[in-house]
Design a protein around this motif. Sequence first.
Motif, short mmCIF file in Angstrom:
data_model
loop_
_atom_site.label_atom_id
_atom_site.label_comp_id
_atom_site.label_asym_id
_atom_site.label_seq_id
_atom_site.Cartn_x
_atom_site.Cartn_y
_atom_site.Cartn_z
N VAL A 31 53.14 69.48 -35.35
CA VAL A 31 51.86 68.79 -35.47
C VAL A 31 52.01 67.37 -34.94
N GLY A 32 50.91 66.65 -34.87
CA GLY A 32 50.90 65.31 -34.29
C GLY A 32 51.14 64.19 -35.27
N ARG A 33 52.14 64.35 -36.11
CA ARG A 33 52.48 63.31 -37.09
C ARG A 33 53.58 62.43 -36.50
N ASN A 34 53.42 61.11 -36.61
CA ASN A 34 54.42 60.18 -36.12
C ASN A 34 55.74 60.44 -36.85
N GLU A 35 56.80 60.66 -36.10
CA GLU A 35 58.08 61.02 -36.71
C GLU A 35 58.74 59.88 -37.45
N ASP A 36 58.40 58.63 -37.10
CA ASP A 36 59.00 57.47 -37.78
C ASP A 36 58.21 57.05 -39.01
N THR A 37 56.88 56.97 -38.87
CA THR A 37 56.05 56.47 -39.97
C THR A 37 55.46 57.59 -40.82
N HIS A 38 55.48 58.81 -40.29
CA HIS A 38 54.89 60.00 -40.94
C HIS A 38 53.37 59.89 -41.05
N GLN A 39 52.78 58.95 -40.32
CA GLN A 39 51.32 58.82 -40.28
C GLN A 39 50.75 59.82 -39.29
N ILE A 40 49.47 60.16 -39.48
CA ILE A 40 48.79 61.07 -38.57
C ILE A 40 47.40 60.51 -38.29
N ASP A 41 47.00 60.51 -37.01
CA ASP A 41 45.67 60.05 -36.64
C ASP A 41 44.62 60.99 -37.20
N PHE A 42 43.43 60.46 -37.40
CA PHE A 42 42.34 61.29 -37.88
C PHE A 42 41.75 62.13 -36.75
N GLY A 46 44.15 61.63 -30.75
CA GLY A 46 45.33 60.94 -31.25
C GLY A 46 46.40 61.90 -31.72
N GLN A 47 45.99 62.96 -32.41
CA GLN A 47 46.96 63.97 -32.87
C GLN A 47 47.58 64.70 -31.70
N THR A 48 46.77 65.04 -30.69
CA THR A 48 47.29 65.73 -29.51
C THR A 48 48.29 64.85 -28.76
N LYS A 49 47.95 63.58 -28.59
CA LYS A 49 48.83 62.65 -27.89
C LYS A 49 50.16 62.52 -28.61
N GLN A 50 50.13 62.30 -29.94
CA GLN A 50 51.36 62.13 -30.70
C GLN A 50 52.18 63.42 -30.69
N LEU A 51 51.52 64.56 -30.82
CA LEU A 51 52.22 65.85 -30.81
C LEU A 51 52.96 66.02 -29.49
N LEU A 52 52.29 65.76 -28.37
CA LEU A 52 52.93 65.96 -27.07
C LEU A 52 54.02 64.93 -26.81
N GLN A 53 53.89 63.73 -27.33
CA GLN A 53 54.97 62.74 -27.23
C GLN A 53 56.18 63.22 -28.03
N ASN A 54 55.93 63.73 -29.24
CA ASN A 54 57.02 64.27 -30.07
C ASN A 54 57.69 65.45 -29.37
N MET A 55 56.88 66.34 -28.79
CA MET A 55 57.40 67.53 -28.12
C MET A 55 58.23 67.13 -26.90
N GLN A 56 57.74 66.16 -26.13
CA GLN A 56 58.48 65.70 -24.94
C GLN A 56 59.85 65.16 -25.35
N LYS A 57 59.88 64.33 -26.37
CA LYS A 57 61.13 63.74 -26.85
C LYS A 57 62.11 64.83 -27.30
#
Length: 127
Positions: A31-42, A46-57
Amino acid sequence: MSKREVIIGAKDLPFSKVIRSGELIFVSGMVGRNEDTHQIDFDIKGQTKQLLQNMQKLLENCGSSLDNSIKITIYLTDMRYFSEMNEEYSKHFSTEKGFPTRTCVAICSLPDKDAKIEMDVIAEVVK
């Protein structure tokens, strides 16, 4: 027969997060939860962007990338998010290689109650 290797196990859950089998990487749903802060956009973008950044990493750490994805499955909690999700999704792939195959389905909910989207992926290892 190819060698199967668990790259990342799931803490206290009965599945693996990442498995390598031969030259393929299999990533369980994220899911698109920030791996450092554990926050998630509403919002879905924002969730799609964070998810794909997490997946890329994660894929880069396994010797691959989103551009080497073969198949992505997307789970949305509401199909009304489809257009906005696609708008953000398309920004994360090189047009040179084209997009991976994809399935998108609507589901009633996700285990993470704040998540509106989840994706899993199969990608090739970069040589």
